[in-house]
Design an enzyme around this catalytic site. Structure first.
Site, PDB file in Angstrom:
ATOM      1  N   MET A   1       0.812  -1.162  -0.064  1.00 52.56           N
ATOM      2  CA  MET A   1      -0.150   0.135   0.136  1.00 52.56           C
ATOM      3  C   MET A   1       0.928   1.204  -0.055  1.00 52.56           C
ATOM      4  O   MET A   1       0.347   2.312   0.311  1.00 52.56           O
ATOM      5  CB  MET A   1      -0.991   0.025   1.291  1.00 52.56           C
ATOM      6  CG  MET A   1      -1.828  -1.013   1.052  1.00 52.56           C
ATOM      7  SD  MET A   1      -3.456  -0.769   2.027  1.00 52.56           S
ATOM      8  CE  MET A   1      -2.800  -0.779   3.560  1.00 52.56           C
ATOM      9  N   GLY A   2       2.121   1.024  -0.401  1.00 50.42           N
ATOM     10  CA  GLY A   2       2.753   2.213  -0.458  1.00 50.42           C
ATOM     11  C   GLY A   2       3.423   2.828   0.986  1.00 50.42           C
ATOM     12  O   GLY A   2       3.304   1.975   1.795  1.00 50.42           O
TER      13      GLY A   2
ATOM     14  N   GLN B   1     -10.416  -2.807   2.091  1.00 51.57           N
ATOM     15  CA  GLN B   1     -10.008  -3.484   3.213  1.00 51.57           C
ATOM     16  C   GLN B   1      -9.878  -2.560   4.438  1.00 51.57           C
ATOM     17  O   GLN B   1      -9.341  -3.053   5.534  1.00 51.57           O
ATOM     18  CB  GLN B   1      -8.342  -4.260   2.860  1.00 51.57           C
ATOM     19  CG  GLN B   1      -7.286  -3.251   2.987  1.00 51.57           C
ATOM     20  CD  GLN B   1      -5.909  -3.875   2.418  1.00 51.57           C
ATOM     21  OE1 GLN B   1      -5.713  -4.368   1.271  1.00 51.57           O
ATOM     22  NE2 GLN B   1      -4.947  -4.107   3.381  1.00 51.57           N
TER      23      GLN B   1
ATOM     24  N   HIS C   1       8.883  -3.544   3.522  1.00 52.60           N
ATOM     25  CA  HIS C   1       8.518  -3.775   2.341  1.00 52.60           C
ATOM     26  C   HIS C   1       9.909  -4.019   1.226  1.00 52.60           C
ATOM     27  O   HIS C   1      10.034  -4.935   0.558  1.00 52.60           O
ATOM     28  CB  HIS C   1       8.148  -2.465   1.651  1.00 52.60           C
ATOM     29  CG  HIS C   1       6.845  -1.843   2.361  1.00 52.60           C
ATOM     30  ND1 HIS C   1       6.597  -0.836   2.810  1.00 52.60           N
ATOM     31  CD2 HIS C   1       5.718  -2.634   2.455  1.00 52.60           C
ATOM     32  CE1 HIS C   1       5.296  -0.762   3.247  1.00 52.60           C
ATOM     33  NE2 HIS C   1       4.590  -1.653   3.120  1.00 52.60           N
TER      34      HIS C   1
ATOM     35  N   LYS D   1       4.941 -10.333   9.270  1.00 52.62           N
ATOM     36  CA  LYS D   1       4.380  -9.287  10.089  1.00 52.62           C
ATOM     37  C   LYS D   1       2.735  -9.184  10.161  1.00 52.62           C
ATOM     38  O   LYS D   1       2.190  -9.232  10.945  1.00 52.62           O
ATOM     39  CB  LYS D   1       4.771  -7.817   9.669  1.00 52.62           C
ATOM     40  CG  LYS D   1       4.169  -6.601   9.893  1.00 52.62           C
ATOM     41  CD  LYS D   1       4.314  -6.176  11.145  1.00 52.62           C
ATOM     42  CE  LYS D   1       3.657  -5.000  11.419  1.00 52.62           C
ATOM     43  NZ  LYS D   1       2.114  -4.513  10.939  1.00 52.62           N
TER      44      LYS D   1
HETATM   45  P1  AMP Z   1       1.451  -2.986   3.400  1.00 49.32           P
HETATM   46  O1  AMP Z   1       1.967  -2.049   2.712  1.00 49.32           O
HETATM   47  O2  AMP Z   1       1.378  -2.567   4.979  1.00 49.32           O
HETATM   48  O3  AMP Z   1      -0.053  -3.567   2.928  1.00 49.32           O
HETATM   49  O4  AMP Z   1       2.309  -4.176   3.583  1.00 49.32           O
HETATM   50  C1  AMP Z   1       2.845  -5.004   2.101  1.00 49.32           C
HETATM   51  C2  AMP Z   1       3.672  -6.094   2.647  1.00 49.32           C
HETATM   52  O5  AMP Z   1       4.606  -5.781   3.099  1.00 49.32           O
HETATM   53  C3  AMP Z   1       2.888  -7.232   3.206  1.00 49.32           C
HETATM   54  O6  AMP Z   1       3.043  -8.362   2.541  1.00 49.32           O
HETATM   55  C4  AMP Z   1       3.284  -7.006   4.755  1.00 49.32           C
HETATM   56  O7  AMP Z   1       3.009  -8.310   5.553  1.00 49.32           O
HETATM   57  C5  AMP Z   1       4.778  -6.614   4.475  1.00 49.32           C
HETATM   58  N1  AMP Z   1       5.245  -5.986   5.497  1.00 49.32           N
HETATM   59  C6  AMP Z   1       4.985  -4.925   6.165  1.00 49.32           C
HETATM   60  N2  AMP Z   1       5.768  -4.567   7.213  1.00 49.32           N
HETATM   61  C7  AMP Z   1       6.661  -5.617   7.190  1.00 49.32           C
HETATM   62  C8  AMP Z   1       7.763  -5.899   8.170  1.00 49.32           C
HETATM   63  N3  AMP Z   1       7.918  -4.866   9.333  1.00 49.32           N
HETATM   64  N4  AMP Z   1       8.454  -6.928   7.758  1.00 49.32           N
HETATM   65  C9  AMP Z   1       8.333  -7.731   6.785  1.00 49.32           C
HETATM   66  N5  AMP Z   1       7.286  -7.442   5.903  1.00 49.32           N
HETATM   67  C10 AMP Z   1       6.400  -6.478   6.326  1.00 49.32           C
END
Ligand code: AMP
Length: 285
Positions: free
Chosen positions: A31-32, A62, A38, A150
């Site tokens: 989601m940037g 979501q 990421h 996470k």
């Molecule tokens: P999001 O942008 O929050 O939707 O996250 C995108 C992807 O990054 C998802 O698969 C999350 O699980 C992963 N992600 C977010 N934070 C972390 C982190 N601290 N360590 C590893 N992966 C992460």
């Protein structure tokens, strides 16, 4: 690197790549507001795949009505600069209308697994996640798609969905990246003051206490939960939403832990911000 905003353009680019023999595509859905969590996924995608696509889409489906969709951090310019450094091939950054055109009416619901933990507080959250990931997997047809531990429940749900609906992509789940304090890195940490960031690290310390108790032979789920709870209670600014010891695959709540992979999942409020974290016991491999 090309930034693609149209779903059709993304599909035709991906189709062309797939026509070349043995070229693999890796997709990192995000989601940037990109951070080191990421970027660890991007790094692994770059290592494993010939072509790397990072999607950046703040998915309204979501977010609940009282959640932070409007205020969710967005900075495509900064994200683009970071991804250029990581040698990413394509950024897929569609608009909401592009992902959910007028008349959109098909949703993916991974029943059962979407109910406990985050699903109990965040109605419809995983339906939104499963739907958007389905669209991305269908539009891009990646060989590998990368997710973070996470969001452990999300990873379990996506794996189930890919199996059930026969998506032709392998799901790769990578470890949680943390601040030096132990705090799991999250885009939502941007909502925390410096002081709150310090306090929030207690969540990880709580999980570490439970791991320690497990290593010393504790097998009662309630005792492991207590270890997390009492540690978190030492920080008055942090309020537990849930602490749950579950089977890492079925997400069934357990009273006693055995040799199966086990997840200890936590959600807690730090001020007004809701954070999640987890640890796995009996990690496979
Ligand atoms: P999001 O942008 O929050 O939707 O996250 C995108 C992807 O990054 C998802 O698969 C999350 O699980 C992963 N992600 C977010 N934070 C972390 C982190 N601290 N360590 C590893 N992966 C992460």
């Amino acid at each position: 690197m090309e930034i693609i905003t149209r779903r059709q353009r993304m599909s035709s680019v991906a189709r062309k790549i797939k026509r070349e023999p043995d070229r693999t595509i890796g997709l990192v859905p995000t989601m940037g507001a990109l951070h080191d969590g990421h970027l660890s996924l991007v790094r692994e995608a770059r290592r494993m795949c010939d072509v790397v696509v990072v999607s950046i889409f703040v998915n309204p489906e979501q977010f609940g009505p009282s959640e932070d969709f409007e205020h969710y951090p967005r900075d495509l310019t900064k994200d683009t600069a970071l991804l250029t450094d990581y040698n990413v091939d394509y950024i897929f950054a569609p608009t909401v209308e592009e992902m959910y055109p007028k008349g959109f009416s098909t949703y993916v619901n991974v029943s059962g697994l979407s109910k406990p933990l985050e699903g109990a507080t965040r109605q419809g959250h995983f339906r939104g996640v499963a739907t958007v990931v389905s669209i991305l997997l269908n539009a891009i047809r990646p060989d590998f798609a990368f997710f973070g531990q996470k969001d452990a429940q999300q990873a379990v749900i996506i794996k189930r969905m890919v199996k059930d609906l026969a998506f032709d992509s392998e799901i790769v789940v990578l470890p949680t990246v943390r601040e030096e304090s132990g705090l799991a890195i999250s885009s939502r940490n941007l909502y925390l003051s410096n002081e709150e960031q310090q306090s929030a690290a207690v969540i990880h310390r709580g999980l570490a206490k439970a791991e320690e108790a497990f290593k010393k032979g504790e097998r009662h789920a309630a005792k492991l939960e207590d270890a997390v709870r009492t540690t978190i209670a030492s920080e008055p600014g942090v309020r537990v939403d849930y602490i749950s010891v579950v089977d890492a695959e079925t997400l069934d709540k357990l009273e006693k832990v055995d040799a199966r992979p086990i997840l200890i999942a936590v959600a807690a409020y730090v001020g007004k911000t809701r954070l999640i974290d987890n640890t796995m016991l009996n990690k496979p491999g």
